[in-house]
Structures are given as C-alpha cells and as structure tokens.
Design a protein around this motif. Structure first.
Motif, mmCIF file in Angstrom:
data_model
loop_
_atom_site.group_PDB
_atom_site.id
_atom_site.type_symbol
_atom_site.label_atom_id
_atom_site.label_comp_id
_atom_site.label_asym_id
_atom_site.label_seq_id
_atom_site.Cartn_x
_atom_site.Cartn_y
_atom_site.Cartn_z
ATOM 1 N N THR A 1 0.243 -8.315 -6.124
ATOM 2 C CA THR A 1 0.766 -7.481 -7.207
ATOM 3 C C THR A 1 2.210 -7.103 -6.926
ATOM 4 O O THR A 1 3.066 -7.135 -7.824
ATOM 5 N N LEU A 2 2.490 -6.747 -5.668
ATOM 6 C CA LEU A 2 3.867 -6.448 -5.276
ATOM 7 C C LEU A 2 4.758 -7.669 -5.485
ATOM 8 O O LEU A 2 5.859 -7.549 -6.019
ATOM 9 N N ARG A 3 4.287 -8.822 -5.058
ATOM 10 C CA ARG A 3 5.106 -10.037 -5.164
ATOM 11 C C ARG A 3 5.487 -10.324 -6.614
ATOM 12 O O ARG A 3 6.641 -10.614 -6.933
ATOM 13 N N ALA B 1 0.821 -1.207 0.000
ATOM 14 C CA ALA B 1 0.000 0.000 0.000
ATOM 15 C C ALA B 1 0.857 1.260 0.000
ATOM 16 O O ALA B 1 0.587 2.212 -0.741
ATOM 17 N N ARG B 2 1.891 1.291 0.825
ATOM 18 C CA ARG B 2 2.749 2.473 0.907
ATOM 19 C C ARG B 2 3.461 2.761 -0.413
ATOM 20 O O ARG B 2 3.785 3.918 -0.713
ATOM 21 N N GLY C 1 14.273 -10.937 -9.216
ATOM 22 C CA GLY C 1 14.561 -12.355 -9.294
ATOM 23 C C GLY C 1 14.477 -13.077 -7.974
ATOM 24 O O GLY C 1 15.037 -14.167 -7.806
ATOM 25 N N ILE C 2 13.780 -12.493 -7.012
ATOM 26 C CA ILE C 2 13.661 -13.073 -5.681
ATOM 27 C C ILE C 2 12.340 -12.609 -5.084
ATOM 28 O O ILE C 2 11.919 -11.469 -5.309
ATOM 29 N N ALA C 3 11.663 -13.463 -4.337
ATOM 30 C CA ALA C 3 10.380 -13.085 -3.743
ATOM 31 C C ALA C 3 10.593 -12.061 -2.626
ATOM 32 O O ALA C 3 11.644 -12.071 -1.965
ATOM 33 N N PRO C 4 9.628 -11.175 -2.393
ATOM 34 C CA PRO C 4 9.781 -10.180 -1.325
ATOM 35 C C PRO C 4 10.075 -10.801 0.034
ATOM 36 O O PRO C 4 10.888 -10.284 0.799
ATOM 37 N N SER C 5 9.425 -11.919 0.354
ATOM 38 C CA SER C 5 9.650 -12.557 1.661
ATOM 39 C C SER C 5 11.083 -13.034 1.795
ATOM 40 O O SER C 5 11.707 -12.885 2.856
ATOM 41 N N THR D 1 9.362 -9.952 -7.860
ATOM 42 C CA THR D 1 10.057 -11.155 -8.321
ATOM 43 C C THR D 1 10.552 -10.981 -9.746
ATOM 44 O O THR D 1 11.655 -11.401 -10.089
ATOM 45 N N THR D 2 9.749 -10.344 -10.583
ATOM 46 C CA THR D 2 10.169 -10.085 -11.959
ATOM 47 C C THR D 2 11.376 -9.157 -11.997
ATOM 48 O O THR D 2 12.330 -9.383 -12.749
ATOM 49 N N ARG D 3 11.375 -8.136 -11.148
ATOM 50 C CA ARG D 3 12.459 -7.140 -11.164
ATOM 51 C C ARG D 3 13.737 -7.661 -10.519
ATOM 52 O O ARG D 3 14.832 -7.514 -11.055
#
Length: 321
Positions: A298-300, A289-290, A308-312, A304-306
């Motif tokens: 959508t963020l994930r 949201a921020r 190459g790694i998941a946010p978590s 990941t596309t940008r």
C-alpha cells in the motif's frame, strides 16, 4: 566542436542564485565532465547592460537580449523580486517569446514563470513557481494550471521550477536528460548536493510549514494527526475528536489548508515515509506501519503515485541505509 547553446535571461531585480545555480551547474559539465557536446551559456539582459540585484550587487550583462538570435538548445528565464516589472516590460516579453520559438526547450526558475506566462508560453500547461507567488500567478493567468507543490514540472518542451535552490534540481535534471545519469551524479557530487530530488517532491514540508492560522479546531486536528500518523485518522474519527460533523471539518480544512482531511492525512503520511526512507534503515513494512499504511505494498503504490518513484529507489537516491 558542437555545443549546446544555453541562454539565461536576466533583468533588474533578478535573483543571483537563480542565475548562478544554472550557469555553475551547466558550466561544470564542460569543466569536470568532459562532455562530447558541452554547454555554452550566455547571460542575456536588456541592452546587454549590467543588471541590479535585490542584494545591492550588480551583474555584468553578457549579450543584448534584443540582438541575440537562435537556435538555442535551452532558454531559461530567471526569477527575482523584479519579475513583475519584467513581465510588464513589452521588450523583455517579446524577446523571450521570440527566443522560445528559436529554442528546443524553454524553462523558468522561480517567479520567472510569470514572464513565460506573460509571453503566452504557458497557456494550457501545468506549471509551478515559488509557493509564495503561486496564487498570484494563477489569478493573473487563469489559462494556466498552477501547481504550487512540485519542485519542477515538465509539460512538453516547457519546464518550470519552484523557488530559488530548486534551480539546482532543474539543472541536474537537464544534465541527466542531455548527458545521462552518470554525468548528473558527477556534477551533483561536485556541487555537494543530492543527485536529484523527485520533481514532484513538495516545496514546503508539512512538518516545517507554519501552523494553520486563525482556527483552533484545524490547528488541534493537525497537531493530533502529526503526533500519531499510525492511528485512526479517518475523517469520522477526526471529526468526532473535534466535536463537529465530518462535513463541517471538511469545510474548515478546505478553507484553511486547501485540502480535505483525508488528503491532508495522506500527504502527511507520505512525507513522513519519505523522511524515514531517507534517514533510517527501517525495513519497508516498518516504515509503512509507522506512517499508517496497511502494508508495504500500500505504501509502495501511494508513494509511487505521489513522488513518481518507488520507495526503494527513493531510499537509494536519498541516503537511507
């Protein structure tokens, strides 16, 4: 005992940090890691002579570049202010080309990519180098696809890295590839660095880079974007705020930033998300949201596309609680 032979190529005007990051990191595998197949690293210089460094220091050469033969596990070519002269030196270029044929993989640090390109080793490949010299490398070698953004890029058995301390990121990546994640973590702890930045993390931060020069409209729009990433930052909204057409705003952004307004906004939002993931304990929906993403999913997907790694996973690696 079996060893992985590593050759680091230096020359007059090479950057000491480029060389030391590699030799120190790989050397620690033997010193602290007790690897079953340790590295044996040698510095190669023209004639085996000491090389002069831009800082006024000199570095003792290890072995003559012209006489050493493979096979090598890896050959790494350092960068530095002397890279142009080195890339124009037929002896250095010819022997780098020869060593590449005798090695499992070839890599460059910073502007060392120019030497690899001169040796014909980057043709048809996607590569990176120090952001300051990327345009120059692309102009001199149109057969090479130069991407100034990532910290390092692997294309087949060729690895190119960005400026200076990205040599540490490259070295840790090589250690993980050769000896596993636990060894990489051990060496990173001894070096007091992050385990590993994603290879395609940006060299230059949108939030620390110099403001766009020479155009007040672009500067004003950029300041508006960075001040309110959670707002309506569509091209239409930004153009209306600037009092110009979307088409004209796009032309200005491409001319001054090399990105469309939409690409710039997405890049800024993703970088802000990376900062929040690493430095805060905000839950994923709040981070999304921020930063102006509609949802955590959508963020994930975008992250990941940008990167190459998941946010978590990024949060685990980079310290967010």
């Amino acid at each position: 005992m079996d060893v992985r032979r590593i050759a680091v190529v230096g020359y007059d005007g090479a950057e000491l940090i480029d060389i030391a990051c590699v030799t120190t990191s790989l050397g620690m595998v033997s010193e602290y890691g007790r690897a079953r197949v340790p590295y044996r690293t040698v510095l190669l210089t023209p004639g085996g002579r000491p090389i002069s460094l831009p800082t006024g220091l000199s570095l003792q050469g290890g072995q003559p570049l012209e006489r050493v033969t493979g096979p090598f596990d890896t050959v790494l070519v350092s960068g530095g202010l002397g890279h142009e002269k080195a890339a124009g030196n037929p002896l250095i270029v010819a022997h780098v080309r020869r060593l590449a044929r005798e090695s499992r993989r070839i890599a460059s640090i910073c502007t060392g990519a120019g030497i690899l390109a001169a040796a014909g080793l980057l043709e048809g490949r996607r590569v990176t180098t120090h952001w300051r010299y990327a345009t120059e490398l692309a102009a001199r070698h149109p057969e090479v696809t130069v991407d100034a953004d990532p910290i390092y890029i692997r294309d087949g058995n060729v690895i190119t890295s960005a400026g200076v301390t990205s040599a540490l990121d490259l070295s840790i990546a090589l250690i993980e590839e050769d000896h596993g994640a636990e060894m990489a973590r051990l060496i990173a702890r001894h070096l007091v660095i992050y385990l590993q930045r994603p290879g395609n993390q940006a060299q230059m931060s949108i939030f620390t880079a110099a403001p766009p020069p020479g155009n007040d409209v672009v500067r004003g729009v950029v300041e508006h974007v960075l001040a309110g990433l959670d707002g309506d930052l569509s091209a239409a909204a930004l153009a209306a705020r600037a009092g110009i057409s979307v088409r004209h705003l796009t032309r200005l952004f491409l001319a001054h930033l090399g990105r469309t307004p939409g690409q710039y906004v997405r890049h800024a939002r993703l970088e802000a998300a990376a900062h929040l993931l690493a430095g805060t304990s905000l839950p994923m929906p709040a981070v999304a949201a921020r930063c102006g993403f509609g949802s955590a999913e959508t963020l994930r997907q975008a992250f990941t596309t940008r990167y190459g790694i998941a946010p978590s996973r990024y949060r685990q690696v980079h310290g967010g609680q």
